[in-house]
Design a protein around this motif. Structure first.
Motif, PDB file in Angstrom:
ATOM      1  N   GLY A  10       2.775  13.879   1.400  1.00 44.86           N
ATOM      2  CA  GLY A  10       0.944  13.659   1.238  1.00 44.86           C
ATOM      3  C   GLY A  10       0.950  14.794   0.442  1.00 44.86           C
ATOM      4  N   VAL A  11      -0.357  14.866  -0.403  1.00 47.03           N
ATOM      5  CA  VAL A  11      -0.638  15.903  -1.355  1.00 47.03           C
ATOM      6  C   VAL A  11      -1.348  17.173  -0.496  1.00 47.03           C
ATOM      7  N   ILE A  12      -1.021  17.947  -1.482  1.00 48.62           N
ATOM      8  CA  ILE A  12      -1.627  19.522  -1.114  1.00 48.62           C
ATOM      9  C   ILE A  12      -1.927  19.936  -1.855  1.00 48.62           C
ATOM     10  N   GLY A  13      -3.394  20.526  -2.270  1.00 41.94           N
ATOM     11  CA  GLY A  13      -4.342  21.178  -3.239  1.00 41.94           C
ATOM     12  C   GLY A  13      -5.580  21.982  -2.218  1.00 41.94           C
ATOM     13  N   SER A  14      -6.239  22.337  -3.047  1.00 44.60           N
ATOM     14  CA  SER A  14      -7.683  23.201  -2.354  1.00 44.60           C
ATOM     15  C   SER A  14      -8.877  23.032  -3.284  1.00 44.60           C
ATOM     16  N   PRO A  15      -9.610  22.488  -3.251  1.00 45.97           N
ATOM     17  CA  PRO A  15      -9.927  21.173  -2.314  1.00 45.97           C
ATOM     18  C   PRO A  15      -9.159  19.993  -2.779  1.00 45.97           C
ATOM     19  N   HIS A  18     -11.035  14.793  -3.477  1.00 44.54           N
ATOM     20  CA  HIS A  18     -11.063  13.961  -4.504  1.00 44.54           C
ATOM     21  C   HIS A  18      -9.843  13.660  -5.056  1.00 44.54           C
ATOM     22  N   SER A  19      -8.501  13.964  -4.509  1.00 44.09           N
ATOM     23  CA  SER A  19      -7.593  12.730  -5.305  1.00 44.09           C
ATOM     24  C   SER A  19      -7.337  11.345  -5.095  1.00 44.09           C
ATOM     25  N   LYS A  20      -6.678  11.188  -5.853  1.00 42.02           N
ATOM     26  CA  LYS A  20      -6.997   9.808  -5.918  1.00 42.02           C
ATOM     27  C   LYS A  20      -5.572   9.499  -5.207  1.00 42.02           C
ATOM     28  N   SER A  21      -4.299  10.378  -5.231  1.00 43.15           N
ATOM     29  CA  SER A  21      -3.658  10.157  -4.716  1.00 43.15           C
ATOM     30  C   SER A  21      -2.948   9.082  -3.460  1.00 43.15           C
ATOM     31  N   GLY A  26      -1.031   4.996   0.078  1.00 42.97           N
ATOM     32  CA  GLY A  26      -1.168   4.294   0.773  1.00 42.97           C
ATOM     33  C   GLY A  26      -0.877   2.393  -0.125  1.00 42.97           C
ATOM     34  N   TYR A  27      -1.643   2.544  -1.122  1.00 38.42           N
ATOM     35  CA  TYR A  27      -1.492   0.339  -1.734  1.00 38.42           C
ATOM     36  C   TYR A  27      -0.278   0.723  -2.841  1.00 38.42           C
ATOM     37  N   TRP A  28       0.926   1.258  -2.633  1.00 34.81           N
ATOM     38  CA  TRP A  28       2.332   1.212  -2.705  1.00 34.81           C
ATOM     39  C   TRP A  28       2.764   0.450  -0.936  1.00 34.81           C
ATOM     40  N   LEU A  29       2.682   1.636  -0.833  1.00 33.52           N
ATOM     41  CA  LEU A  29       3.121   1.511   0.807  1.00 33.52           C
ATOM     42  C   LEU A  29       3.351   0.038   1.454  1.00 33.52           C
ATOM     43  N   ARG A  30       1.750  -0.473   1.322  1.00 30.34           N
ATOM     44  CA  ARG A  30       1.260  -1.579   1.812  1.00 30.34           C
ATOM     45  C   ARG A  30       1.719  -2.363   0.983  1.00 30.34           C
ATOM     46  N   MET A  31       1.509  -2.262  -0.763  1.00 32.95           N
ATOM     47  CA  MET A  31       2.625  -3.583  -0.793  1.00 32.95           C
ATOM     48  C   MET A  31       3.799  -3.616  -0.942  1.00 32.95           C
ATOM     49  N   LEU A  32       4.562  -2.678  -0.279  1.00 32.51           N
ATOM     50  CA  LEU A  32       6.060  -3.066  -0.472  1.00 32.51           C
ATOM     51  C   LEU A  32       6.816  -3.231   0.796  1.00 32.51           C
ATOM     52  N   GLY A  33       5.434  -3.240   1.744  1.00 35.08           N
ATOM     53  CA  GLY A  33       5.860  -3.397   2.823  1.00 35.08           C
ATOM     54  C   GLY A  33       6.851  -2.182   4.195  1.00 35.08           C
ATOM     55  N   LEU A  34       6.484  -1.220   3.133  1.00 33.13           N
ATOM     56  CA  LEU A  34       7.319   0.297   3.924  1.00 33.13           C
ATOM     57  C   LEU A  34       6.787   1.049   5.001  1.00 33.13           C
ATOM     58  N   THR A 271      -2.497  -2.018  -9.713  1.00 35.74           N
ATOM     59  CA  THR A 271      -2.524  -0.920  -9.215  1.00 35.74           C
ATOM     60  C   THR A 271      -3.695  -0.238  -9.691  1.00 35.74           C
ATOM     61  N   ARG A 272      -3.630   0.013 -11.250  1.00 37.95           N
ATOM     62  CA  ARG A 272      -4.830   0.501 -11.128  1.00 37.95           C
ATOM     63  C   ARG A 272      -6.082   0.012 -10.820  1.00 37.95           C
ATOM     64  N   ALA A 273      -6.339  -0.944 -10.722  1.00 38.24           N
ATOM     65  CA  ALA A 273      -7.542  -1.799 -10.323  1.00 38.24           C
ATOM     66  C   ALA A 273      -7.241  -1.419  -8.542  1.00 38.24           C
ATOM     67  N   ALA A 274      -6.017  -1.345  -7.457  1.00 42.83           N
ATOM     68  CA  ALA A 274      -6.598  -0.165  -6.549  1.00 42.83           C
ATOM     69  C   ALA A 274      -7.025   1.026  -6.258  1.00 42.83           C
ATOM     70  N   ILE A 275      -6.395   2.056  -7.653  1.00 47.37           N
ATOM     71  CA  ILE A 275      -7.302   3.365  -7.182  1.00 47.37           C
ATOM     72  C   ILE A 275      -8.361   3.480  -8.406  1.00 47.37           C
ATOM     73  N   LEU A 276      -8.716   2.208  -8.739  1.00 49.61           N
ATOM     74  CA  LEU A 276     -10.684   2.690  -9.097  1.00 49.61           C
ATOM     75  C   LEU A 276     -11.225   1.788  -8.412  1.00 49.61           C
TER      76      LEU A 276
END
Ligand code: ATR
Length: 277
Positions: A10-15, A18-21, A26-34, A271-276
């Protein structure tokens, strides 16, 4: 802990909203079937250390750390890579099996991979680089440019003393230039990087003089919202190669994903399209 647990990161921050991570991992996990999950976590400063010591017990294999904890994490980590020490901050944490917290900084790696992908002809040795800004992002950029063989970095920042402190840490190949003189330095630049937040949605425009930009300069804006900043549009109009900041955000995530989930993801247009989205 059973070896059959689903790996969590995951990603830790505050706030953190807005994070795109989360979208990216999530996109990579789905794409790679992991098997695995990547979760945004808004954690208060006083809870940071407890959270980092507890997460491995819950099945977390690592986390990204973002604003405002990228420096604080170095005081908590048990092991810190040389590049994280040099840059003075970390963004990628691995929870080791022996219980130790390992901290690395992949911002410089992300910056370099993005430049190489979007400007394949880029030659760091071709001439001096100009870096605008002296915050955490600028530190990663300066360290990486020097490492890549740039003969000189001309560093300029609104608050000069911050640039001077940074230059002292990196030695003679970094020269501090007055903020109002940035336009003159740009005339000599073969690489120009905006590592300030200027030009980002909600921030003032970057107002440095760009008349002297030469067409053989590779111009990289770390700002990725908007994707096409005024700096990049001006660079394109001057015949320069313009490199947007989205790729750095994506590439810096690759080493963490590979360590946590066991497969190296590819960075492509999809990948770019997925996060845009
Ligand atoms: P990061 O870790 O993303 O680099 P940061 O440490 O807050 O974030 O640094 C932001 C950079 O943008 C700094 O170089 C900052 O200049 P100062 O050191 O003078 O603050 C620069 N910046 C932000 N707002 C600016 C503005 N209005 N004019 C000029 N520079 C600005």
């Amino acid at each position: 802990m059973s070896d059959n647990r689903i790996p969590l990161a995951g990603v830790i921050g505050s706030p953190i909203a807005h994070s795109k991570s989360p979208q990216l991992h999530g996109y990579w996990l789905r794409m790679l079937g992991l098997r695995g999950h990547y979760i945004p976590m808004d954690i208060a400063r006083e809870d940071l250390e407890t959270a980092l010591r507890t997460l491995p017990k819950l099945g977390f294999v690592g986390v990204n750390v973002t604003i405002p904890y990228k420096e604080r994490i170095l005081e908590i980590a048990d092991l810190i890579t040389d590049r994280a020490t040099l840059i003075g901050s970390a963004n990628t944490i691995i929870f080791r099996k022996d219980g130790k917290i390992h901290a690395d900084n992949t911002d410089g790696y992300g910056f370099l991979e993005n430049l190489r992908q979007q400007a394949p002809h880029w030659n760091p040795k071709a001439g001096p680089a100009v870096v605008l800004g002296a915050g955490g992002a600028a530190r990663a950029v300066v360290a990486t440019l020097l490492d890549a063989g740039v003969p000189e970095v001309m560093l300029t920042n609104r608050t000069r003393v911050r640039a001077e402190t940074l230059a002292e840490d990196f030695g003679k190949r970094v020269r501090v230039v007055e903020w109002i003189q940035a336009g003159n330095a740009i005339e000599e630049a073969k690489t120009l990087v905006n590592a300030t937040s200027l030009g980002m949605v909600g921030k003032p425009e970057l107002r440095v003089l760009l008349d002297g930009l030469r067409p053989d300069c590779v111009v990289n804006d770390l700002v990725y919202a908007p994707l096409q900043t005024k700096l990049l549009l001006t660079a394109q109009a001057a015949g320069c190669t313009a490199v947007d900041g989205l790729g750095m955000l994506i590439h810096q995530a690759v080493p963490g994903f590979e360590r946590w989930f066991g497969t190296r993801p590819v960075v492509d247009e999809a990948t770019r399209a997925a996060i845009l989205r």
